[in-house]
Enzyme design. Structure first.
Site, mmCIF file in Angstrom:
data_model
loop_
_atom_site.group_PDB
_atom_site.id
_atom_site.type_symbol
_atom_site.label_atom_id
_atom_site.label_comp_id
_atom_site.label_asym_id
_atom_site.label_seq_id
_atom_site.Cartn_x
_atom_site.Cartn_y
_atom_site.Cartn_z
ATOM 1 N N SER A 36 14.872 33.491 44.787
ATOM 2 C CA SER A 36 15.550 32.039 44.704
ATOM 3 C C SER A 36 16.876 32.288 45.032
ATOM 4 O O SER A 36 17.314 31.764 46.120
ATOM 5 C CB SER A 36 15.308 31.358 43.460
ATOM 6 O OG SER A 36 15.969 30.188 43.536
ATOM 7 N N GLN A 37 17.758 32.995 44.090
ATOM 8 C CA GLN A 37 19.033 32.995 44.266
ATOM 9 C C GLN A 37 19.548 34.134 45.504
ATOM 10 O O GLN A 37 20.166 34.127 46.314
ATOM 11 C CB GLN A 37 19.822 33.584 42.965
ATOM 12 C CG GLN A 37 19.814 32.380 42.107
ATOM 13 C CD GLN A 37 20.709 31.339 42.423
ATOM 14 O OE1 GLN A 37 21.980 31.455 43.221
ATOM 15 N NE2 GLN A 37 20.490 30.036 41.901
ATOM 16 N N SER A 60 8.496 46.364 48.822
ATOM 17 C CA SER A 60 8.968 45.057 48.451
ATOM 18 C C SER A 60 8.221 44.031 49.560
ATOM 19 O O SER A 60 8.378 44.329 50.642
ATOM 20 C CB SER A 60 10.234 44.872 48.294
ATOM 21 O OG SER A 60 10.556 43.318 47.857
ATOM 22 N N THR A 93 14.897 40.107 33.149
ATOM 23 C CA THR A 93 13.861 41.255 32.376
ATOM 24 C C THR A 93 14.094 42.747 33.080
ATOM 25 O O THR A 93 13.707 43.636 32.428
ATOM 26 C CB THR A 93 12.511 40.752 32.381
ATOM 27 O OG1 THR A 93 12.081 40.452 33.573
ATOM 28 C CG2 THR A 93 12.607 39.490 31.312
ATOM 29 N N VAL A 94 14.359 42.717 34.435
ATOM 30 C CA VAL A 94 14.182 43.976 35.178
ATOM 31 C C VAL A 94 15.302 44.467 35.343
ATOM 32 O O VAL A 94 15.841 45.617 35.843
ATOM 33 C CB VAL A 94 13.281 43.872 36.438
ATOM 34 C CG1 VAL A 94 11.906 43.489 36.167
ATOM 35 C CG2 VAL A 94 13.889 43.007 37.489
ATOM 36 N N GLN A 95 16.490 43.709 35.061
ATOM 37 C CA GLN A 95 17.912 44.196 35.380
ATOM 38 C C GLN A 95 18.448 45.460 34.728
ATOM 39 O O GLN A 95 18.877 46.283 35.562
ATOM 40 C CB GLN A 95 18.972 43.223 35.248
ATOM 41 C CG GLN A 95 19.112 42.112 36.125
ATOM 42 C CD GLN A 95 20.113 41.026 35.789
ATOM 43 O OE1 GLN A 95 20.942 41.295 34.998
ATOM 44 N NE2 GLN A 95 20.083 39.948 36.330
ATOM 45 N N HIS A 117 23.987 35.434 36.016
ATOM 46 C CA HIS A 117 23.681 34.909 34.599
ATOM 47 C C HIS A 117 24.207 35.991 33.750
ATOM 48 O O HIS A 117 24.083 37.210 33.963
ATOM 49 C CB HIS A 117 22.302 34.923 34.487
ATOM 50 C CG HIS A 117 21.821 34.216 32.963
ATOM 51 N ND1 HIS A 117 22.501 33.302 32.178
ATOM 52 C CD2 HIS A 117 20.705 34.583 32.240
ATOM 53 C CE1 HIS A 117 21.941 33.193 31.088
ATOM 54 N NE2 HIS A 117 20.709 33.893 31.347
ATOM 55 N N GLY A 143 18.217 28.209 44.173
ATOM 56 C CA GLY A 143 18.584 29.092 45.543
ATOM 57 C C GLY A 143 18.218 28.033 46.643
ATOM 58 O O GLY A 143 19.059 28.316 47.577
ATOM 59 N N GLU A 240 7.577 8.538 35.438
ATOM 60 C CA GLU A 240 8.886 7.694 35.640
ATOM 61 C C GLU A 240 10.257 8.492 34.875
ATOM 62 O O GLU A 240 11.190 7.964 35.047
ATOM 63 C CB GLU A 240 8.577 6.462 34.902
ATOM 64 C CG GLU A 240 7.651 5.494 35.605
ATOM 65 C CD GLU A 240 7.611 4.038 35.047
ATOM 66 O OE1 GLU A 240 8.700 3.732 34.579
ATOM 67 O OE2 GLU A 240 6.849 3.430 35.162
#
Length: 350
Positions: A36-37, A60, A93-95, A117, A143, A240
């Site tokens: 996303s980012q 990947s 979590t993977v950083q 973040h 993103g 709503e």
């Protein structure tokens, strides 16, 4: 210089005129991750004339997408080795694993380690060497909107923080990066890693993701248990909600109250604090304390190390709640859902 966790900041906001593009004009940025980012940062930087390389592991599924968008792609280790600025946009979590195996061995003195973040820096899951800059540029938006706003010559509000300034140029460089992805068009607020991390986690848990969904489900269940139809309960307690949030987003709480009926305003003003009362405030303070003292971070780290058993169970239960089945059926019956689906398809194809 390392950030003083007790330091507070005035609300300083930076715009395009405050940023000097020369601060990153002759530097290479490695964007690690293309989610996303990642895709938004990489494409916006490239369109702003910055030299970008996307770091993705071999095999990947995002490699083809990044290359199709005209970007250079390398392994994370190779991307870091050639970069001056390393923008870490893989999931929190993977950083730490990516840092240990691909980033740390290839960092050089004077490089910049940048985040969107502050979680892993603030909770010491990543401990960078003293001879690199550590900054954060965090758009306050998903993103795809960061990218869309940039393409439409609009901006996305963002945050800027400097945790470690080894070169004396970290702030100017971070601001130039924020400008290159379009954030200074709207405004960039200066903050700290501590403030961003703790307010972000608290907001997610107490209000935005946790508090709101719990309120929606409990309101739905109250109506259904009282004999009202699931369809009516869904519309009143979930559907709503978007209309009300849009009004608050556009013009604050006051604008929302001005837009709803007097009956709705009186009922809301007199009964809102009955539902979300002092007990809720006390519970929120407990949540904030767990964020501040690191208890939540330790729990989340342990949960991932154990293979996410509780997380998986909770996700399954949430997906199986009756409101999800009712909502899916209702959304399929109305024309506005077809319009949203068409918009999403067009966006993917764009």
């Amino acid at each position: 210089m390392t950030e003083d966790d007790t330091q507070t900041f005035d609300s300083i906001v930076y715009y395009d005129d405050d940023a000097d593009s020369e601060a990153i004009a002759h530097k290479t940025v490695a964007v690690l991750g293309y989610g996303s980012q990642g895709h938004a940062h990489a494409q916006n930087l490239a369109d702003s004339g910055v030299d970008v390389v996307v770091g993705l592991r071999e095999g990947s599924s995002s490699r083809e997408a990044a290359e199709g968008d005209g970007l250079r792609v390398a392994t994370p280790a190779d991307a870091v080795a050639e970069a001056d600025i390393v923008s870490v946009l893989v999931p929190d979590t993977v950083q730490p694993d990516v840092y240990e195996n691909a980033i740390e061995p290839n960092l050089e003195a004077g490089d910049t380690l940048q985040f969107a973040h502050g979680f892993n820096i603030h909770y010491n899951q990543i401990q960078p060497p003293e001879d690199v800059d550590v900054t954060m540029v965090a758009p306050k938006s998903p993103g795809h909107l960061v990218r869309r706003n940039y393409e439409n010559d609009q901006g996305t509000p963002g945050l800027l923080a400097v945790y470690q300034d080894a070169t004396g140029e970290a702030h100017d460089e971070g601001l130039a990066y924020a400008a290159a992805i379009g954030c200074t068009r709207a405004g960039v607020v200066e903050t700290s890693f501590r403030e961003e991390t703790e307010t972000d986690l608290f907001g997610e848990q107490a209000v935005l993701c946790g508090g709101v969904t719990s309120l929606v489900k409990q309101g739905y269940e109250t109506l259904v248990d009282a004999g009202y139809s699931p369809e009516m309960a869904y519309f009143e307690c979930l559907n709503e909600l978007k209309l009300i949030v849009d009004l608050m987003y556009e013009d604050g709480l006051g604008g929302m109250w001005d837009s709803v009926s007097d009956t709705a305003e009186y009922g809301g003003l007199t009964q809102g604090d009955v539902v979300v009362d002092e007990h809720a405030r006390e519970n929120m303070e407990e949540i904030l304390e767990k964020v501040q003292n690191g208890q939540f971070a330790r729990e989340w780290i342990a949960e991932n190390q154990a293979g996410r058993p509780s997380y998986t169970q909770l996700r399954t239960a949430e997906k199986n709640h009756e409101i999800e089945e009712v909502g899916e059926e209702l959304r399929g019956l109305f024309a506005w859902q077809e319009e949203e689906d068409e918009d999403e398809t067009a966006e993917v194809k764009a």
